[in-house]
Motif scaffolding. Sequence first.
Motif, PDB file in Angstrom:
ATOM      1  N   THR A  47       8.429   1.036   3.269  1.00 34.37           N
ATOM      2  CA  THR A  47       6.802   1.559   2.868  1.00 34.37           C
ATOM      3  C   THR A  47       6.697   2.842   2.003  1.00 34.37           C
ATOM      4  O   THR A  47       5.913   3.474   1.270  1.00 34.37           O
ATOM      5  CB  THR A  47       6.143   2.527   4.394  1.00 34.37           C
ATOM      6  OG1 THR A  47       7.803   3.417   4.902  1.00 34.37           O
ATOM      7  CG2 THR A  47       6.490   1.818   5.698  1.00 34.37           C
ATOM      8  N   ARG A  52       0.983   0.483   2.165  1.00 29.18           N
ATOM      9  CA  ARG A  52       0.961  -0.031   3.106  1.00 29.18           C
ATOM     10  C   ARG A  52       1.571  -1.336   3.474  1.00 29.18           C
ATOM     11  O   ARG A  52       1.624  -2.253   4.495  1.00 29.18           O
ATOM     12  CB  ARG A  52      -0.440  -1.018   1.943  1.00 29.18           C
ATOM     13  CG  ARG A  52      -1.257  -0.297   2.331  1.00 29.18           C
ATOM     14  CD  ARG A  52      -3.541  -0.492   1.886  1.00 29.18           C
ATOM     15  NE  ARG A  52      -3.666  -1.548   1.897  1.00 29.18           N
ATOM     16  CZ  ARG A  52      -4.381  -1.634   3.888  1.00 29.18           C
ATOM     17  NH1 ARG A  52      -4.308  -0.502   3.661  1.00 29.18           N
ATOM     18  NH2 ARG A  52      -4.760  -3.033   3.826  1.00 29.18           N
ATOM     19  N   ASN A  53       2.515  -1.728   3.181  1.00 27.66           N
ATOM     20  CA  ASN A  53       3.614  -2.440   3.784  1.00 27.66           C
ATOM     21  C   ASN A  53       4.463  -1.590   5.222  1.00 27.66           C
ATOM     22  O   ASN A  53       5.132  -1.620   5.067  1.00 27.66           O
ATOM     23  CB  ASN A  53       4.845  -2.980   2.755  1.00 27.66           C
ATOM     24  CG  ASN A  53       6.058  -4.169   2.878  1.00 27.66           C
ATOM     25  OD1 ASN A  53       5.804  -4.681   4.204  1.00 27.66           O
ATOM     26  ND2 ASN A  53       6.662  -4.217   2.130  1.00 27.66           N
ATOM     27  N   ARG A  98      -2.096   3.415   9.204  1.00 33.86           N
ATOM     28  CA  ARG A  98      -1.668   3.290   7.056  1.00 33.86           C
ATOM     29  C   ARG A  98      -2.179   1.559   7.012  1.00 33.86           C
ATOM     30  O   ARG A  98      -2.911   1.155   5.951  1.00 33.86           O
ATOM     31  CB  ARG A  98      -0.813   3.576   6.587  1.00 33.86           C
ATOM     32  CG  ARG A  98      -0.152   4.381   6.148  1.00 33.86           C
ATOM     33  CD  ARG A  98       1.336   4.395   5.917  1.00 33.86           C
ATOM     34  NE  ARG A  98       1.568   5.690   4.998  1.00 33.86           N
ATOM     35  CZ  ARG A  98       3.139   5.890   5.112  1.00 33.86           C
ATOM     36  NH1 ARG A  98       3.226   5.175   4.516  1.00 33.86           N
ATOM     37  NH2 ARG A  98       2.819   7.001   4.936  1.00 33.86           N
ATOM     38  N   LEU A  99      -1.996   0.546   8.075  1.00 35.27           N
ATOM     39  CA  LEU A  99      -2.307  -0.598   7.716  1.00 35.27           C
ATOM     40  C   LEU A  99      -3.596  -1.052   7.754  1.00 35.27           C
ATOM     41  O   LEU A  99      -4.408  -1.572   7.466  1.00 35.27           O
ATOM     42  CB  LEU A  99      -2.052  -1.500   9.387  1.00 35.27           C
ATOM     43  CG  LEU A  99      -1.507  -3.363   8.883  1.00 35.27           C
ATOM     44  CD1 LEU A  99      -1.107  -3.503   7.984  1.00 35.27           C
ATOM     45  CD2 LEU A  99      -1.396  -3.162  10.757  1.00 35.27           C
ATOM     46  N   TYR A 101      -6.120   1.073   7.195  1.00 32.64           N
ATOM     47  CA  TYR A 101      -6.998   1.995   6.603  1.00 32.64           C
ATOM     48  C   TYR A 101      -7.779   1.717   5.024  1.00 32.64           C
ATOM     49  O   TYR A 101      -6.378   1.048   4.044  1.00 32.64           O
ATOM     50  CB  TYR A 101      -6.033   3.096   6.021  1.00 32.64           C
ATOM     51  CG  TYR A 101      -7.109   4.024   5.379  1.00 32.64           C
ATOM     52  CD1 TYR A 101      -7.936   5.181   5.020  1.00 32.64           C
ATOM     53  CD2 TYR A 101      -6.576   4.156   3.825  1.00 32.64           C
ATOM     54  CE1 TYR A 101      -9.221   5.685   4.444  1.00 32.64           C
ATOM     55  CE2 TYR A 101      -7.074   5.451   2.865  1.00 32.64           C
ATOM     56  CZ  TYR A 101      -8.434   6.130   3.470  1.00 32.64           C
ATOM     57  OH  TYR A 101      -8.905   6.986   2.685  1.00 32.64           O
ATOM     58  N   LYS A 102      -8.713   1.670   4.466  1.00 35.75           N
ATOM     59  CA  LYS A 102      -9.034   0.790   3.323  1.00 35.75           C
ATOM     60  C   LYS A 102      -9.331   1.568   2.335  1.00 35.75           C
ATOM     61  O   LYS A 102     -10.174   2.264   1.906  1.00 35.75           O
ATOM     62  CB  LYS A 102     -10.252   0.414   3.866  1.00 35.75           C
ATOM     63  CG  LYS A 102     -11.253  -0.586   4.941  1.00 35.75           C
ATOM     64  CD  LYS A 102     -10.194  -1.804   4.966  1.00 35.75           C
ATOM     65  CE  LYS A 102     -10.582  -2.946   5.822  1.00 35.75           C
ATOM     66  NZ  LYS A 102      -9.701  -3.587   6.267  1.00 35.75           N
TER      67      LYS A 102
END
Length: 103
Positions: A47, A52-53, A98-99, A101-102
């Motif tokens: 991360t 986004r990872n 976080r995953l 969230y656009k």
Amino acid sequence: MTDILGFGYAALVAAGGVMGYVKAGSAMSLAMGLLFGSLAGYGASLTSNNPRNVHVILGTSAVLGGVMGMRFVKSGKFMPAGLVAAISVMMVVRYGYRLTYKN
């Protein structure tokens, strides 16, 4: 940007495993603490490179939160199971956000 909270979480988990071994002589606590601490550290490094990872650290904190949450419910003792479960749930919320969230 370095994921300081992720690395702190990893260090906390690993230190908890070491403390479990020192205080209770539990080799399983040592092994699992170091395993999950290492996985969380690896996830934090991923991360840090790509915010986004989050899959590795999200999965690690979800599993640890579930396992320690069950131990807390069975024992009723906040230390250490309840504390680790609570922190793990906070990490799940953080990385889950976080995953999804656009940006």
